[in-house]
Design an enzyme around this catalytic site. Structure first.
Site, PDB file in Angstrom:
ATOM      1  N   GLU A 136     -47.697 -18.546   1.489  1.00 32.97           N
ATOM      2  CA  GLU A 136     -48.849 -17.759   1.313  1.00 32.97           C
ATOM      3  C   GLU A 136     -49.104 -17.839  -0.486  1.00 32.97           C
ATOM      4  O   GLU A 136     -48.122 -18.020  -0.999  1.00 32.97           O
ATOM      5  CB  GLU A 136     -48.817 -16.224   1.565  1.00 32.97           C
ATOM      6  CG  GLU A 136     -48.705 -15.884   3.189  1.00 32.97           C
ATOM      7  CD  GLU A 136     -48.712 -14.789   3.536  1.00 32.97           C
ATOM      8  OE1 GLU A 136     -48.594 -14.266   4.660  1.00 32.97           O
ATOM      9  OE2 GLU A 136     -48.718 -13.826   2.633  1.00 32.97           O
ATOM     10  N   PRO A 137     -50.354 -17.639  -0.827  1.00 30.28           N
ATOM     11  CA  PRO A 137     -50.470 -17.730  -2.197  1.00 30.28           C
ATOM     12  C   PRO A 137     -49.418 -16.676  -2.948  1.00 30.28           C
ATOM     13  O   PRO A 137     -49.083 -17.325  -4.119  1.00 30.28           O
ATOM     14  CB  PRO A 137     -51.994 -17.092  -2.413  1.00 30.28           C
ATOM     15  CG  PRO A 137     -52.658 -17.424  -0.966  1.00 30.28           C
ATOM     16  CD  PRO A 137     -51.560 -17.437  -0.155  1.00 30.28           C
ATOM     17  N   GLY A 138     -49.255 -15.802  -2.651  1.00 32.36           N
ATOM     18  CA  GLY A 138     -48.347 -14.624  -3.164  1.00 32.36           C
ATOM     19  C   GLY A 138     -47.006 -14.681  -2.751  1.00 32.36           C
ATOM     20  O   GLY A 138     -45.894 -13.877  -2.894  1.00 32.36           O
ATOM     21  N   GLY A 140     -43.674 -17.345  -1.265  1.00 31.59           N
ATOM     22  CA  GLY A 140     -43.245 -18.703  -1.087  1.00 31.59           C
ATOM     23  C   GLY A 140     -41.839 -18.525  -0.654  1.00 31.59           C
ATOM     24  O   GLY A 140     -41.806 -18.531   0.678  1.00 31.59           O
ATOM     25  N   SER A 141     -40.797 -18.506  -1.323  1.00 31.64           N
ATOM     26  CA  SER A 141     -39.530 -18.568  -0.669  1.00 31.64           C
ATOM     27  C   SER A 141     -39.091 -17.290  -0.053  1.00 31.64           C
ATOM     28  O   SER A 141     -38.258 -17.061   0.815  1.00 31.64           O
ATOM     29  CB  SER A 141     -38.515 -18.930  -1.810  1.00 31.64           C
ATOM     30  OG  SER A 141     -38.599 -20.489  -2.110  1.00 31.64           O
ATOM     31  N   THR A 167     -48.196 -28.116   6.532  1.00 32.67           N
ATOM     32  CA  THR A 167     -47.833 -29.519   6.861  1.00 32.67           C
ATOM     33  C   THR A 167     -48.583 -30.142   8.211  1.00 32.67           C
ATOM     34  O   THR A 167     -48.344 -29.356   9.268  1.00 32.67           O
ATOM     35  CB  THR A 167     -46.585 -30.045   6.887  1.00 32.67           C
ATOM     36  OG1 THR A 167     -45.686 -29.610   5.649  1.00 32.67           O
ATOM     37  CG2 THR A 167     -46.263 -31.418   7.074  1.00 32.67           C
ATOM     38  N   ARG A 254     -33.787 -26.818   9.424  1.00 30.10           N
ATOM     39  CA  ARG A 254     -33.086 -27.154   8.059  1.00 30.10           C
ATOM     40  C   ARG A 254     -32.421 -28.426   8.197  1.00 30.10           C
ATOM     41  O   ARG A 254     -32.508 -29.543   7.400  1.00 30.10           O
ATOM     42  CB  ARG A 254     -32.432 -26.041   7.488  1.00 30.10           C
ATOM     43  CG  ARG A 254     -33.449 -24.993   6.631  1.00 30.10           C
ATOM     44  CD  ARG A 254     -32.802 -23.757   6.269  1.00 30.10           C
ATOM     45  NE  ARG A 254     -33.730 -23.180   5.585  1.00 30.10           N
ATOM     46  CZ  ARG A 254     -33.625 -21.492   5.365  1.00 30.10           C
ATOM     47  NH1 ARG A 254     -32.520 -21.043   5.727  1.00 30.10           N
ATOM     48  NH2 ARG A 254     -34.593 -20.970   4.746  1.00 30.10           N
ATOM     49  N   GLU A 377     -39.130 -25.899   3.742  1.00 33.81           N
ATOM     50  CA  GLU A 377     -38.040 -25.218   4.364  1.00 33.81           C
ATOM     51  C   GLU A 377     -37.042 -24.414   3.700  1.00 33.81           C
ATOM     52  O   GLU A 377     -35.849 -24.394   4.249  1.00 33.81           O
ATOM     53  CB  GLU A 377     -37.519 -26.498   5.307  1.00 33.81           C
ATOM     54  CG  GLU A 377     -38.427 -26.966   6.550  1.00 33.81           C
ATOM     55  CD  GLU A 377     -38.749 -26.002   7.470  1.00 33.81           C
ATOM     56  OE1 GLU A 377     -37.681 -25.565   8.349  1.00 33.81           O
ATOM     57  OE2 GLU A 377     -39.838 -25.553   7.710  1.00 33.81           O
TER      58      GLU A 377
END
Length: 400
Positions: A136-138, A140-141, A167, A254, A377
């Site tokens: 999302e915009p705010g 990530g990981s 993707t 992964r 991922e």
């Protein structure tokens, strides 16, 4: 090098995957890199062939979607769909990573469905091309910070939020969306939902322009009071059994991303070896690196790094086939292969000089494509954090 023998039952299938990569993917690699967002129509025929292999049992684990844990054989040794998937993906990404990611019905969302869906859901979503929407915009990981919400309303969940870097998000049939049932509960309330593309309230906002994997579209998708059948929640709605089940997806996907990196890096190594040979540089496997040219020694070091990534990837996939917990190995494979692919492709560009930097060969493209394999991922930094937690026996709260 250590040359592990491909299991006999996979040999024909792996050879077919290499042939497809050599005759279909590699020849179209530059074309669709330049024609970003143009759909690679050649993949429709390839996807139909993969479907046929899967249906016949000849290609169990064909493409990126063939991942599902089983109880394992009585003797505890199984070479199953996870291993065959990583082997075929390595071959296909020797051809082109972006084109593999563009294959119908082979999205990362398909891997999520295969990993955690019920038998009824597996049957219902058979043949669906599913993308995966986490970032999302705010957020990530740190997937625990997901802000997209899912509110139960009768026999439906109402989704609200925005997802980025999805993707195949513009081409797929469905999106596997990560959303939270209750923000105050953190990770425990995160669930994944299969949202069909024609669902009212879901909008593809835009397609991104990217450094690499340009053959694959990457979308921003918005959910505005998007109603999803409760039956489309993957796994259990029980909050007490929530996030671990959702995260199991990564234990299977992964190694697939690691396999993409291994295939891309191998392509760069093979071409570089040929170009070095043309330039009169001989790589001697029987002589210590200290007694070889700098170029040959550098090449051998990259090849050794590649082999480590390759073996870790096989180990993580094999463990999944044999119902062994592989979170540590999956993260190790992803971390090693993602970073190694970056190092190798850029190293090959450096070794081959103007040949590597120009568009006369695909080396410069592979160096661009490989970067995303160290990011999506779970980034390199996140993988190292997961590995550290596993090795030290720390929780996410204890080691951040």
């Amino acid at each position: 090098m250590i040359n592990l023998e491909t299991p006999r039952k996979f040999k024909a299938f792996v050879n077919q995957a290499h042939q497809v990569a050599a005759e279909m993917l590699r020849p179209n690699s530059r074309r669709y890199d330049l024609a970003e967002h143009e759909y690679p129509v050649e993949l429709d025929m390839l996807a139909a062939m993969v479907d046929g292999l899967g249906a016949s049992g000849t290609g169990s684990g064909a493409g990126a979607s063939g991942v599902r844990r089983t109880a394992g054989a009585e003797d505890g040794v199984v070479n199953g769909s996870n291993l065959s998937s990583v082997l075929s993906i390595m071959e296909m990404c020797w051809g082109d990573v972006g084109l593999l990611l563009s294959m119908p019905r082979q999205g990362l969302g398909n891997s999520a469905i295969a990993s955690v869906a019920s038998d009824e859901q597996l049957q219902r979503f058979e043949g669906v091309w599913a993308a995966m929407a986490i970032t999302e915009p705010g957020c990530g990981s740190d997937s625990a910070s997901i802000q997209t919400t899912a509110r139960l309303d009768g026999d439906s969940y109402v989704l609200n939020g925005e997802k980025i870097f999805v993707t195949a998000g513009g081409r797929c049939d469905a999106i596997v969306v990560w959303a939270t049932l209750d923000k105050s509960l953190g990770r425990a309330a995160i669930k994944s939902f299969v949202v069909m593309k024609d669902t009212p309230g879901m909008t593809v906002e835009r397609l991104e322009h990217k450094l690499g994997i340009r053959a694959s579209d990457t979308a921003t998708i918005r959910f505005d009071n998007c109603r999803v059948p409760a039956a489309n929640l993957l796994g259990t709605a029980d909050i007490d059994k929530g996030f671990a089940g959702v995260m199991q997806t990564f234990d299977n996907t992964r190694p697939l991303v690691a396999a993409m990196a291994v295939g891309c890096a191998r392509a760069a190594l093979e071409l570089t070896r040929d170009l070095l040979a043309d330039a009169g540089v001989h790589v001697d496997y029987d002589r210590p690196t200290a007694r070889q040219s700098h170029a040959a020694a550098t090449y051998l070091a990259m090849e050794a790094d590649w082999e480590a990534a390759y073996l870790l990837t096989l180990q993580a996939a094999w463990m999944a086939d044999n119902a062994q917990p592989n979170s540590l190995q999956a993260s190790m494979a992803k971390a090693k292969a993602g970073r190694t692919a970056n190092d190798i492709t850029l190293g090959c560009v450096a070794l081959t000089n103007t040949f590597g930097y120009s568009e006369h060969h695909l080396l410069e493209k592979w160096s661009r494509d490989s970067k995303i394999l160290d990011i999506f991922e779970g980034t390199q930094q996140i993988q190292q954090l997961i590995v550290a937690r596993r090795l030290l026996g720390k929780t996410s709260a204890e080691l951040k």
